[in-house]
Design a protein around this motif. Sequence first.
Motif, PDB file in Angstrom:
ATOM      1  N   MET A   1       0.810  -1.166   0.020  1.00 11.97           N
ATOM      2  CA  MET A   1       0.200   0.224  -0.114  1.00 11.97           C
ATOM      3  C   MET A   1       0.890   1.404  -0.152  1.00 11.97           C
ATOM      4  N   THR A   2       0.868   1.975  -0.856  1.00 14.49           N
ATOM      5  CA  THR A   2       1.395   3.385  -0.790  1.00 14.49           C
ATOM      6  C   THR A   2       0.544   4.425  -0.485  1.00 14.49           C
ATOM      7  N   GLY A   3       1.269   5.215   0.126  1.00 13.71           N
ATOM      8  CA  GLY A   3       0.441   6.428   0.928  1.00 13.71           C
ATOM      9  C   GLY A   3      -0.317   5.864   2.175  1.00 13.71           C
ATOM     10  N   VAL A   4       0.534   4.839   2.781  1.00 16.88           N
ATOM     11  CA  VAL A   4      -0.204   4.056   3.991  1.00 16.88           C
ATOM     12  C   VAL A   4      -0.527   5.129   5.288  1.00 16.88           C
ATOM     13  N   ALA A   5       0.512   6.335   5.225  1.00 15.76           N
ATOM     14  CA  ALA A   5       0.189   7.404   6.511  1.00 15.76           C
ATOM     15  C   ALA A   5      -0.619   8.161   6.322  1.00 15.76           C
ATOM     16  N   GLY A   6      -1.342   8.334   5.077  1.00 19.04           N
ATOM     17  CA  GLY A   6      -2.647   9.177   4.865  1.00 19.04           C
ATOM     18  C   GLY A   6      -3.827   8.740   5.510  1.00 19.04           C
ATOM     19  N   ASN A   7      -4.928   9.358   5.620  1.00 21.24           N
ATOM     20  CA  ASN A   7      -6.113   9.250   6.198  1.00 21.24           C
ATOM     21  C   ASN A   7      -6.886   7.985   5.622  1.00 21.24           C
ATOM     22  N   LEU A   8      -7.040   8.013   4.187  1.00 26.37           N
ATOM     23  CA  LEU A   8      -7.625   6.735   3.829  1.00 26.37           C
ATOM     24  C   LEU A   8      -6.609   5.413   3.989  1.00 26.37           C
ATOM     25  N   GLY A   9      -5.433   5.451   3.792  1.00 26.73           N
ATOM     26  CA  GLY A   9      -4.558   4.355   4.184  1.00 26.73           C
ATOM     27  C   GLY A   9      -4.805   3.729   5.683  1.00 26.73           C
ATOM     28  N   LEU A  10      -4.738   4.535   6.466  1.00 26.72           N
ATOM     29  CA  LEU A  10      -5.098   4.272   8.023  1.00 26.72           C
ATOM     30  C   LEU A  10      -6.390   3.637   8.036  1.00 26.72           C
ATOM     31  N   ARG A  11      -7.302   3.956   7.440  1.00 32.26           N
ATOM     32  CA  ARG A  11      -8.705   3.500   7.653  1.00 32.26           C
ATOM     33  C   ARG A  11      -8.598   1.986   6.652  1.00 32.26           C
ATOM     34  N   LEU A  12      -8.012   2.107   5.460  1.00 31.42           N
ATOM     35  CA  LEU A  12      -7.697   0.636   4.894  1.00 31.42           C
ATOM     36  C   LEU A  12      -6.893  -0.388   5.649  1.00 31.42           C
ATOM     37  N   LEU A  13      -6.000   0.283   6.509  1.00 30.63           N
ATOM     38  CA  LEU A  13      -5.067  -0.649   7.294  1.00 30.63           C
ATOM     39  C   LEU A  13      -6.020  -1.412   8.195  1.00 30.63           C
ATOM     40  N   GLN A  14      -7.117  -0.789   8.711  1.00 33.15           N
ATOM     41  CA  GLN A  14      -8.159  -1.512   9.485  1.00 33.15           C
ATOM     42  C   GLN A  14      -8.751  -2.727   9.136  1.00 33.15           C
ATOM     43  N   GLN A  15      -8.795  -2.596   7.820  1.00 35.16           N
ATOM     44  CA  GLN A  15      -9.807  -3.456   7.174  1.00 35.16           C
ATOM     45  C   GLN A  15      -8.868  -4.600   6.520  1.00 35.16           C
ATOM     46  N   ARG A  59       6.467 -10.022  -3.025  1.00 34.29           N
ATOM     47  CA  ARG A  59       5.452 -10.959  -3.943  1.00 34.29           C
ATOM     48  C   ARG A  59       3.982 -10.561  -3.448  1.00 34.29           C
ATOM     49  N   PRO A  60       3.611  -9.367  -3.524  1.00 33.73           N
ATOM     50  CA  PRO A  60       2.293  -9.070  -2.782  1.00 33.73           C
ATOM     51  C   PRO A  60       1.267  -9.500  -3.869  1.00 33.73           C
ATOM     52  N   VAL A  61      -0.063  -9.819  -3.224  1.00 32.87           N
ATOM     53  CA  VAL A  61      -1.288 -10.310  -4.298  1.00 32.87           C
ATOM     54  C   VAL A  61      -1.765  -9.179  -4.861  1.00 32.87           C
ATOM     55  N   ALA A  62      -1.485  -7.875  -4.108  1.00 30.95           N
ATOM     56  CA  ALA A  62      -2.250  -6.727  -4.725  1.00 30.95           C
ATOM     57  C   ALA A  62      -1.168  -5.453  -4.292  1.00 30.95           C
ATOM     58  N   VAL A  63      -1.615  -4.584  -4.935  1.00 34.13           N
ATOM     59  CA  VAL A  63      -0.992  -3.204  -4.766  1.00 34.13           C
ATOM     60  C   VAL A  63      -2.057  -2.146  -4.851  1.00 34.13           C
ATOM     61  N   VAL A  64      -2.111  -1.285  -3.588  1.00 37.33           N
ATOM     62  CA  VAL A  64      -3.304  -0.284  -3.690  1.00 37.33           C
ATOM     63  C   VAL A  64      -2.496   0.801  -3.582  1.00 37.33           C
ATOM     64  N   ASN A 104       8.445 -11.884 -14.201  1.00 35.17           N
ATOM     65  CA  ASN A 104       8.644 -13.216 -13.378  1.00 35.17           C
ATOM     66  C   ASN A 104       7.276 -13.852 -12.625  1.00 35.17           C
ATOM     67  N   GLU A 105       6.803 -14.618 -13.537  1.00 31.18           N
ATOM     68  CA  GLU A 105       5.528 -15.305 -12.954  1.00 31.18           C
ATOM     69  C   GLU A 105       5.376 -15.640 -11.471  1.00 31.18           C
ATOM     70  N   HIS A 106       6.247 -16.028 -11.003  1.00 32.09           N
ATOM     71  CA  HIS A 106       6.346 -16.262  -9.444  1.00 32.09           C
ATOM     72  C   HIS A 106       6.308 -15.067  -8.441  1.00 32.09           C
ATOM     73  N   ALA A 107       6.419 -13.948  -9.361  1.00 34.81           N
ATOM     74  CA  ALA A 107       6.447 -12.714  -8.351  1.00 34.81           C
ATOM     75  C   ALA A 107       5.151 -11.905  -8.892  1.00 34.81           C
ATOM     76  N   ALA A 108       4.244 -12.491  -9.471  1.00 36.38           N
ATOM     77  CA  ALA A 108       3.158 -11.454 -10.076  1.00 36.38           C
ATOM     78  C   ALA A 108       2.160 -10.929  -9.189  1.00 36.38           C
ATOM     79  N   VAL A 109       2.089  -9.768  -9.489  1.00 38.43           N
ATOM     80  CA  VAL A 109       1.045  -9.090  -8.768  1.00 38.43           C
ATOM     81  C   VAL A 109      -0.390  -9.259  -9.227  1.00 38.43           C
ATOM     82  N   GLY A 110      -1.317  -9.534  -8.718  1.00 38.86           N
ATOM     83  CA  GLY A 110      -2.519  -9.962  -9.310  1.00 38.86           C
ATOM     84  C   GLY A 110      -3.573  -8.749  -9.206  1.00 38.86           C
ATOM     85  N   LYS A 111      -3.385  -7.769  -8.540  1.00 35.29           N
ATOM     86  CA  LYS A 111      -4.466  -6.685  -8.877  1.00 35.29           C
ATOM     87  C   LYS A 111      -3.895  -5.284  -8.527  1.00 35.29           C
ATOM     88  N   PHE A 112      -4.369  -4.442  -9.188  1.00 33.23           N
ATOM     89  CA  PHE A 112      -3.659  -2.903  -8.872  1.00 33.23           C
ATOM     90  C   PHE A 112      -5.016  -2.050  -8.783  1.00 33.23           C
TER      91      PHE A 112
END
Length: 353
Positions: A1-15, A59-64, A104-112
């Motif tokens: 998660m980029t911007g994790v210190a922001g308001n939305l980042g902190l709310r998402l972290l709780q989820q 190797r994250p499953v998603a990048v937000v 690299n298929e072994h390090a594929a990010v599935g969602k952006f």
Amino acid sequence: MTGVAGNLGLRLLQQLEDFSVVGLDISPPKTNLPLRFVRMDLGDEQSCRALYHLLQEARPVAVVHLAFVIDPVRTGVLDLDRMWQINVAGTARVMEAITEANRNEHAAVGKFVFPSSVSAYGPDLAGPVTEDSPLKAHTLPYAVHKKESDEVVRQRAPSLRGCSVYILRPHIFAGATMENYLVGAFRGTPNGTSKRAAKMRQRGQRLPCMLPYGQRYLDNQIQFVHVDDMARLMAHIVRREPEAQRLTVLNVAGRGQAMTFARCIEVAQAKLLRVPGKWAMRQVLKFLWNWRISAIPPEALPYMTGQYIMSTARLQKFLGADYEKVIRYEIVDAFADSFSSAGEVAVPQSAAS
């Protein structure tokens, strides 16, 4: 998660407590929730390579991607080129890093997942816009950068090599912890950096809510989405199976009917100041901005006097039976929560979120 210190980042972290989260920002988030924090400035060209290596390792499953300069005054990023480097070029760097990591298929990010904005459509819309409506943002740098970043994501989505891309276009965020131009205008908080503004805040003084003369400005409609509903939506996307299609674009707003500006003023219990036209309103905004009493730039004027509402039919279809579980707030309730006692204290956002 980029911007994790922001308001939305902190709310998402709780989820995302059932996930292992790697959070990126220029300063660490103020939270006790578990995460691995990595200091990174996406406005720096070298960040693309650093992020690529991090993706290979984690190797994250998603990048937000939440890193975005919204309020120049509160974040301290007043230089427009620096702001563009973080907002637009930073988005391109994140997508470039994912593209390279996914070789690299072994390090594929599935969602952006990328949150765009209703402001990308422009400030005065003839009717409810759909996701296929043209993006006509202008004047306000934040809105223009959201439009340009939205275009970057759509253009580069096919090159992300097996990654499902989600563009969310939320309406104005509301809630007790939120600070933005529109909510700030209704709250009347003097959020400038001057000593005078600080004294006004100490005394609990509120600036009036300002509109030009004319009934149409009171009749203009607006929507809101509670920041926690936006966080729930992104967490829902992270958990669900990737889409068969490579790109999904969704308008996001709270449930129920849009509010008129008159109704917003009533709910906010704000004092209304009428001025003779947009020119006069711009001059007042300019005065308050130049004297550092208000953090609302004069360029925000079209977004304070126009009507912009969106259709969320596609979002409702996308969520199906989960719609009311994810989007829990009616528009009016989301807006009203901005004026709860907790709303008196703004949660500071990082300079890149």
